[in-house]
Design an enzyme around this catalytic site. Structure first.
Site, short mmCIF file in Angstrom:
data_model
loop_
_atom_site.label_atom_id
_atom_site.label_comp_id
_atom_site.label_asym_id
_atom_site.label_seq_id
_atom_site.Cartn_x
_atom_site.Cartn_y
_atom_site.Cartn_z
N SER A 145 0.86 -1.19 0.00
CA SER A 145 0.00 0.00 0.00
C SER A 145 0.89 1.24 0.00
CB SER A 145 -0.88 0.02 1.26
OG SER A 145 -1.51 1.28 1.39
N TYR A 165 -2.83 -1.52 9.97
CA TYR A 165 -2.75 -1.67 8.51
C TYR A 165 -1.45 -1.07 7.99
CZ TYR A 165 -4.35 -1.32 3.63
OH TYR A 165 -4.48 -1.44 2.27
C1 GCO Z 1 -7.72 3.97 4.60
C2 GCO Z 1 -7.67 3.12 3.34
C3 GCO Z 1 -6.25 3.14 2.81
C4 GCO Z 1 -6.12 2.71 1.38
C5 GCO Z 1 -4.98 1.79 1.15
C6 GCO Z 1 -4.58 1.80 -0.29
O1 GCO Z 1 -8.46 3.65 5.52
O2 GCO Z 1 -6.99 4.98 4.60
O3 GCO Z 1 -8.11 1.81 3.55
O4 GCO Z 1 -5.47 2.44 3.73
O5 GCO Z 1 -7.21 2.06 0.88
O6 GCO Z 1 -3.88 2.23 1.85
O7 GCO Z 1 -3.44 1.04 -0.49
#
Ligand code: GCO
Length: 253
Positions: free
Chosen positions: A143, A157
């Site tokens: 990401s 994440y």
């Molecule tokens: C969030 C999103 C992001 C993007 C992801 C793309 O909550 O900010 O889910 O994390 O979708 O990073 O790669």
């Protein structure tokens, strides 16, 4: 001229929707036989129909990626059936949004297990047949969040995706001598189910439009071509790279 991935076996996780689904379709269009992995076969039937409509073929595998022994059993079954594994796309991932002080350890662990540890186990499993055949491609869906930028409420994440880019480098240096290229795809904001809550937020959607030089969210099919490139001979000297597919967002101040 045969298709770029003719006769290749490509394993794609998280293939039932979003980026994984689009990646599986793109690799099938390029001639690969797709081993599509998701938690339930039901979630893969639409993909199977789409691949068949292209004249392609797929093997549907229901598997919870926290079942690490199950991943090893899958690799053995694939080796018995196909005798090879050419491409691994470690794509499955989850999101969990909470302010840091309210972020439960169990939720942190769940995100890290699904987004990072499962990819480590998949890569270790895929490396064995690829080392034997002295060729292979490992592609991890990372990401922009993590290697390049961060935002509040998605700490697990971000840590997991940042870890995936670091893992990609580790795989690249250890497997490169065996003729295996390992790279990451780092998407920006894509209109996926995982981001449904963000897409429903007019303010956030407007923010993404302003923050992204291309002025819009990415479309899932815009990842497919990148995956075909990293899976094919066209990227034979690309190894250890994180390819940002973000409309220019991380290039902008
Ligand atoms: C969030 C999103 C992001 C993007 C992801 C793309 O909550 O900010 O889910 O994390 O979708 O990073 O790669």
């Amino acid at each position: 001229m045969p298709p770029a991935l003719a006769d290749r076996i490509a394993l794609v996780t998280g293939a039932s929707r979003g980026i994984g689904y689009a990646t599986a379709v793109a690799l099938a269009k390029a001639g690969a036989h797709i081993v599509a992995v998701a938690r339930t076969v039901g979630g893969l039937e639409e993909l199977d129909d789409a691949i068949k409509a292209l004249g392609g073929s797929a093997t549907l595998v229901p598997l919870d990626l926290k079942d690490y022994e199950g991943i090893d059993r899958l690799a053995l079954a694939l080796h018995e059936r196909f005798g090879r594994l050419d491409v691994l796309v470690g794509n499955a991932g989850i999101q969990h949004r909470r302010p840091l002080v309210d972020f439960a350890t169990a939720d942190w662990q769940r995100v890290l297990d699904t987004n990072l540890t499962a990819c480590f186990v998949l890569a270790r499993t895929a490396a064995r047949p690829m080392i034997a055949q002295r060729a292979g491609r490992i592609i991890l869906t990372a990401s922009m969040m993590g290697p390049a930028i961060a935002r509040p409420t998605v700490s697990a994440y971000i840590a997991a995706k940042g870890g995936l880019v670091a893992l990609t480098k580790a795989l690249a240096v250890e497997l490169g001598p065996h003729g295996i290229c390992c790279n990451a795809i780092a998407p920006g904001y894509f209109a996926t189910e995982m981001n449904a809550a963000l897409l429903a937020d007019a303010e956030f959607t407007a923010f993404v439009g302003k923050r992204t030089p291309l002025g819009r969210w990415g479309r899932n099919e815009e990842i497919g071509g990148v995956a075909v490139f990293l899976a094919s001979a066209a990227s034979s000297y690309v190894n250890g790279h994180a390819l940002f597919v973000d409309g220019g967002l991380t290039a902008a101040m």
